[in-house]
Design a protein around this motif. Structure first.
Motif, PDB file in Angstrom:
ATOM      1  N   ILE A  28     -49.607 -73.776 -22.044  1.00 15.21           N
ATOM      2  CA  ILE A  28     -48.660 -73.757 -20.938  1.00 15.21           C
ATOM      3  C   ILE A  28     -48.869 -72.549 -20.033  1.00 15.21           C
ATOM      4  O   ILE A  28     -48.872 -72.663 -18.804  1.00 15.21           O
ATOM      5  N   TYR A  29     -49.066 -71.390 -20.635  1.00 15.85           N
ATOM      6  CA  TYR A  29     -49.137 -70.155 -19.851  1.00 15.85           C
ATOM      7  C   TYR A  29     -50.567 -69.701 -19.572  1.00 15.85           C
ATOM      8  O   TYR A  29     -50.766 -68.795 -18.761  1.00 15.85           O
ATOM      9  N   SER A  30     -51.548 -70.280 -20.247  1.00 13.71           N
ATOM     10  CA  SER A  30     -52.953 -69.934 -19.987  1.00 13.71           C
ATOM     11  C   SER A  30     -53.800 -71.192 -20.182  1.00 13.71           C
ATOM     12  O   SER A  30     -54.524 -71.339 -21.168  1.00 13.71           O
ATOM     13  N   TYR A  31     -53.702 -72.082 -19.234  1.00 14.94           N
ATOM     14  CA  TYR A  31     -54.361 -73.387 -19.341  1.00 14.94           C
ATOM     15  C   TYR A  31     -55.875 -73.242 -19.459  1.00 14.94           C
ATOM     16  O   TYR A  31     -56.517 -73.924 -20.257  1.00 14.94           O
ATOM     17  N   ARG A  32     -56.438 -72.328 -18.677  1.00 17.23           N
ATOM     18  CA  ARG A  32     -57.890 -72.112 -18.749  1.00 17.23           C
ATOM     19  C   ARG A  32     -58.304 -71.577 -20.114  1.00 17.23           C
ATOM     20  O   ARG A  32     -59.355 -71.936 -20.644  1.00 17.23           O
ATOM     21  N   GLY A  33     -57.461 -70.712 -20.672  1.00 16.19           N
ATOM     22  CA  GLY A  33     -57.759 -70.196 -22.005  1.00 16.19           C
ATOM     23  C   GLY A  33     -57.753 -71.291 -23.053  1.00 16.19           C
ATOM     24  O   GLY A  33     -58.594 -71.319 -23.956  1.00 16.19           O
ATOM     25  N   ALA A  34     -56.803 -72.224 -22.931  1.00 17.64           N
ATOM     26  CA  ALA A  34     -56.727 -73.338 -23.875  1.00 17.64           C
ATOM     27  C   ALA A  34     -57.957 -74.229 -23.748  1.00 17.64           C
ATOM     28  O   ALA A  34     -58.532 -74.662 -24.758  1.00 17.64           O
ATOM     29  N   LYS A  35     -58.380 -74.515 -22.525  1.00 18.76           N
ATOM     30  CA  LYS A  35     -59.569 -75.343 -22.334  1.00 18.76           C
ATOM     31  C   LYS A  35     -60.820 -74.650 -22.865  1.00 18.76           C
ATOM     32  O   LYS A  35     -61.696 -75.282 -23.459  1.00 18.76           O
ATOM     33  N   ALA A  36     -60.895 -73.332 -22.658  1.00 15.39           N
ATOM     34  CA  ALA A  36     -62.045 -72.586 -23.174  1.00 15.39           C
ATOM     35  C   ALA A  36     -62.085 -72.633 -24.700  1.00 15.39           C
ATOM     36  O   ALA A  36     -63.169 -72.747 -25.297  1.00 15.39           O
ATOM     37  N   PHE A  37     -60.912 -72.579 -25.328  1.00 13.70           N
ATOM     38  CA  PHE A  37     -60.878 -72.645 -26.787  1.00 13.70           C
ATOM     39  C   PHE A  37     -61.282 -74.024 -27.288  1.00 13.70           C
ATOM     40  O   PHE A  37     -61.900 -74.143 -28.366  1.00 13.70           O
ATOM     41  N   LEU A  38     -60.972 -75.080 -26.539  1.00 13.66           N
ATOM     42  CA  LEU A  38     -61.432 -76.417 -26.917  1.00 13.66           C
ATOM     43  C   LEU A  38     -62.958 -76.460 -26.973  1.00 13.66           C
ATOM     44  O   LEU A  38     -63.546 -77.025 -27.904  1.00 13.66           O
ATOM     45  N   VAL A  39     -63.591 -75.846 -25.993  1.00 17.27           N
ATOM     46  CA  VAL A  39     -65.061 -75.822 -25.952  1.00 17.27           C
ATOM     47  C   VAL A  39     -65.609 -74.965 -27.088  1.00 17.27           C
ATOM     48  O   VAL A  39     -66.555 -75.367 -27.786  1.00 17.27           O
ATOM     49  N   PHE A  40     -65.006 -73.795 -27.308  1.00 23.78           N
ATOM     50  CA  PHE A  40     -65.472 -72.920 -28.384  1.00 23.78           C
ATOM     51  C   PHE A  40     -65.304 -73.586 -29.746  1.00 23.78           C
ATOM     52  O   PHE A  40     -66.191 -73.505 -30.598  1.00 23.78           O
ATOM     53  N   GLY A  41     -64.173 -74.247 -29.954  1.00 21.65           N
ATOM     54  CA  GLY A  41     -63.941 -74.938 -31.222  1.00 21.65           C
ATOM     55  C   GLY A  41     -64.963 -76.030 -31.467  1.00 21.65           C
ATOM     56  O   GLY A  41     -65.419 -76.228 -32.600  1.00 21.65           O
ATOM     57  N   LEU A  42     -65.320 -76.749 -30.395  1.00 21.13           N
ATOM     58  CA  LEU A  42     -66.334 -77.796 -30.521  1.00 21.13           C
ATOM     59  C   LEU A  42     -67.680 -77.184 -30.902  1.00 21.13           C
ATOM     60  O   LEU A  42     -68.382 -77.698 -31.791  1.00 21.13           O
ATOM     61  N   TYR A  43     -68.034 -76.080 -30.237  1.00 21.62           N
ATOM     62  CA  TYR A  43     -69.311 -75.427 -30.544  1.00 21.62           C
ATOM     63  C   TYR A  43     -69.353 -74.919 -31.976  1.00 21.62           C
ATOM     64  O   TYR A  43     -70.336 -75.140 -32.697  1.00 21.62           O
TER      65      TYR A  43
END
Length: 354
Positions: free
Chosen positions: A261-276
């Protein structure tokens, strides 16, 4: 297939280098030496409390035992709390002020209502917010407040301290280490369990802004950044969040949705990192290449170094920090479209802030 393995191995080497550089920078900048500063004043410590926390009395004593004595320690109790009487009886044994939440705001969370109630009851010219489920080392208050001569706000982040060594508690401990990752190398957000401000910071506009929010530290972080202020991250004043978790998924869901909610870009970046990092684990299992294990080992070492001042209390959170990555990633995926969170037995409807 050989090309894929080569690419994955090369990427893991880059990750190793990145973690090593992070370890070096963190230990040089804020996990080794105090921040310094010379700001002095009368300190009001405000602790919202709802529910009967594990280790509550030890947590109270930890604030009373600070090596720089606060002017006042104010516990703000929710008058609707079913444990209100029990909590009051416990707190009355100690030299702390007890008040009930009285500030009215229809959109804000119960925690913000309590914080604002405590703020309006306080007398100090330094305002420190803490959490009732957290134990603070004796140097915490001193090292958190002195640097206010250089920063608009100061903060730190806790290590988890499970009351019992259950699997869900250990997973939560590993999950919690991810909070420090988001601090980058200079203090990028405030953590609600340890925030310090000059009293002059809290003008009518800020109080009004908080009155319309449900996340205290996220909102205050946004305000500081909008004012072009600096956040001082005090990495060597880490407290301990003491808990015994019974509803791990819902607890974790609130944490990841707060980030979204407060850091949408951070959440999306973590989705990519988690996948990697998931691909990396799969290739490690399939190929058995020892080099692919190194990033996981370095990640654990990084957290052990962060918590070295806590001694053995840092061991389990560090060891489970890898599992915490995967758990947080899965929870974020499953919760991405959720609009409600459970927090201290209350349900809040949420919406994106970015």
């Amino acid at each position: 297939m050989n090309l894929v393995i080569l690419v994955v191995t090369f990427s893991s080497i880059l990750l190793d280098i990145g973690i090593l550089l992070q370890i070096y920078a963190e230990n040089k900048k804020f996990f080794k030496e105090p921040k310094g500063g010379n700001y002095h004043g009368k300190i009001s410590v405000i602790i919202p409390i709802r529910g009967l926390d594990t280790n509550l009395e030890e947590n109270v004593r930890s604030i009373l035992n600070q090596d720089i004595k606060p002017l006042e320690i104010i516990y703000v109790i929710d008058p609707d709390d079913p444990y209100r009487e029990t909590i009051e009886n416990i707190l009355k044994k100690y030299d702390v002020k007890i008040t009930h939440t009285f500030y009215n705001c229809t959109l804000c969370s119960g925690k913000i209502r309590a914080q604002l109630s405590g703020l309006l009851r306080s007398n100090g010219n330094i305002i420190v917010f803490g959490d009732s489920d957290t134990w603070y080392p004796k140097y915490w208050l001193r090292e958190l407040t002195l640097p206010l001569s250089k920063y608009m706000a100061t903060t730190t982040f806790s290590f988890a301290s499970p009351a019992k060594l259950t699997l869900r508690n250990l997973i939560r401990a590993g999950f919690w280490t991810l909070g420090i990752e988001s601090q980058a190398l200079g203090g990028t957000f405030l953590w609600g369990g340890s925030m310090a401000f000059k009293r002059s910071f809290f003008n009518e506009d800020i109080i009004k802004c908080l009155s319309n929010e449900w996340c205290d530290d996220c909102t205050l972080t946004k305000i500081v950044k909008e004012r072009k202020g600096k956040i001082g991250f005090i990495g060597n004043a880490i407290p301990l969040n003491v808990y015994d978790e019974y509803n791990l998924f819902k607890w974790a869901q609130r944490q990841v949705l707060t980030v979204k909610i407060y850091s949408y870009r951070g959440a999306k970046a973590f989705l990519v990192f988690g996948l990697y990092i998931s691909f990396l684990l799969v290739f490690l299992i399939l190929t058995g290449i020892p080099l692919l294990f190194l990033p996981f080992l370095l990640w654990i070492i990084k957290n052990l170094l962060r918590g070295r001042r806590l001694g053995k209390k840092a061991i389990f959170p560090s060891l489970f920090s890898i599992i915490g990555i995967y758990f947080a990633w899965i929870v974020l995926i499953l919760s991405w479209r959720k609009k409600k969170v459970l927090w201290r037995d209350k349900v809040y409807t949420i919406e994106n802030k970015q």
